[in-house]
Write a protein that holds these residues in place. Structure first.
Motif, PDB file in Angstrom:
ATOM      1  N   GLN A  42      11.538  -6.651   5.296  1.00  0.00           N
ATOM      2  CA  GLN A  42      11.649  -5.552   4.310  1.00  0.00           C
ATOM      3  C   GLN A  42      10.771  -4.330   4.645  1.00  0.00           C
ATOM      4  O   GLN A  42       9.920  -4.524   5.375  1.00  0.00           O
ATOM      5  N   GLN A  43      11.390  -3.176   4.256  1.00  0.00           N
ATOM      6  CA  GLN A  43      10.713  -1.928   4.530  1.00  0.00           C
ATOM      7  C   GLN A  43       9.611  -1.836   3.342  1.00  0.00           C
ATOM      8  O   GLN A  43       9.934  -1.929   2.323  1.00  0.00           O
ATOM      9  N   LEU A  44       8.255  -1.376   3.937  1.00  0.00           N
ATOM     10  CA  LEU A  44       7.329  -1.026   3.002  1.00  0.00           C
ATOM     11  C   LEU A  44       6.562   0.184   3.437  1.00  0.00           C
ATOM     12  O   LEU A  44       5.655   0.101   4.212  1.00  0.00           O
ATOM     13  N   GLU A  48       8.048  -2.277   8.644  1.00  0.00           N
ATOM     14  CA  GLU A  48       8.974  -3.099   8.433  1.00  0.00           C
ATOM     15  C   GLU A  48       8.392  -4.571   8.589  1.00  0.00           C
ATOM     16  O   GLU A  48       7.898  -4.717   9.809  1.00  0.00           O
ATOM     17  N   TRP A 131       4.144 -12.157  -2.811  1.00  0.00           N
ATOM     18  CA  TRP A 131       3.888 -10.887  -2.884  1.00  0.00           C
ATOM     19  C   TRP A 131       3.002 -10.179  -1.797  1.00  0.00           C
ATOM     20  O   TRP A 131       1.799 -10.743  -1.402  1.00  0.00           O
ATOM     21  N   THR A 133       0.621  -6.919  -0.554  1.00  0.00           N
ATOM     22  CA  THR A 133      -0.131  -5.929  -1.328  1.00  0.00           C
ATOM     23  C   THR A 133      -1.074  -5.195  -0.230  1.00  0.00           C
ATOM     24  O   THR A 133      -1.713  -5.788   0.667  1.00  0.00           O
ATOM     25  N   LEU A 142       0.654  -0.158  -1.514  1.00  0.00           N
ATOM     26  CA  LEU A 142       2.159  -0.523  -1.300  1.00  0.00           C
ATOM     27  C   LEU A 142       2.205  -1.983  -1.642  1.00  0.00           C
ATOM     28  O   LEU A 142       1.582  -2.919  -1.288  1.00  0.00           O
ATOM     29  N   THR A 143       3.256  -2.248  -2.273  1.00  0.00           N
ATOM     30  CA  THR A 143       3.569  -3.661  -2.994  1.00  0.00           C
ATOM     31  C   THR A 143       5.117  -4.087  -2.577  1.00  0.00           C
ATOM     32  O   THR A 143       5.835  -3.293  -2.988  1.00  0.00           O
ATOM     33  N   THR A 144       5.282  -5.166  -2.406  1.00  0.00           N
ATOM     34  CA  THR A 144       6.568  -5.679  -2.017  1.00  0.00           C
ATOM     35  C   THR A 144       6.635  -7.334  -2.149  1.00  0.00           C
ATOM     36  O   THR A 144       5.582  -7.898  -2.180  1.00  0.00           O
ATOM     37  N   SER A 145       7.903  -7.860  -2.485  1.00  0.00           N
ATOM     38  CA  SER A 145       7.955  -9.304  -2.625  1.00  0.00           C
ATOM     39  C   SER A 145       9.121  -9.926  -1.922  1.00  0.00           C
ATOM     40  O   SER A 145      10.090  -9.128  -1.736  1.00  0.00           O
TER      41      SER A 145
END
Length: 156
Positions: A42-44, A48, A131, A133, A142-145
């Motif tokens: 995923q791009q954050l 990547e 998750w 962070t 920046l946060t993604t899951s």
């Protein structure tokens, strides 16, 4: 006194040979680990990132907290621009202030891969996600899951 020619007396040296060969088997096992496949990247921000669990076992207790081991592969982006990074498993990401209070969940490693003991509940649920962070040196958070795959949930 005569020696008895028992089965044990004739074959006990074979046990010694087995004891000498077992370290070779364990060395082979440790040098050829098998890991589950990496999850989709995923791009954050500029990064990547593709996570990979080190096994499909449930979380384990580590220093009075449950954790699950992951390797994070940074395909793009400069890791030197990350001030701190944390990984947790749950229905929502933990706040950065709470993550900073403990040593679990923090990313560590090199530019080739970041290892992490992700903070996890004792039992994984369908509603849980992984998750990530990150905080950059500029203060940007920046946060993604990633959703938990069925194989990881079935391992319970």
């Amino acid at each position: 006194m005569a020696r008895s020619n028992t089965f044990w007396q004739r074959h006990k040296f074979k046990l010694n040979g087995l004891v000498l060969l077992l370290p070779i088997w364990f060395l082979y096992e440790s040098l050829t680990p098998e890991f589950p496949p990496a999850w989709p990247a995923q791009q954050l921000g500029q990064f990547e990132i593709a996570p990979m669990p080190l096994d499909l076992k449930p979380p384990y207790a580590h220093h009075d907290q449950y954790v699950k081991d992951f390797l994070l592969m940074f395909n793009h982006g400069d890791i030197a621009s990350i001030r701190q990074g944390y990984l947790n498993i749950g229905p929502a990401p933990l706040p950065l202030a709470e993550l900073q209070q403990h040593e679990e969940g923090i990313l560590h490693g090199s530019r080739h891969g970041q290892h992490v003991h992700a903070i996890a509940p004792p039992q994984l649920a369908v509603t849980d996600k992984v998750w990530l962070t990150l905080q950059t040196w500029q203060g940007e958070v920046l946060t993604t899951s990633w959703p938990l795959p069925a194989q990881l949930l079935a391992a319970e």
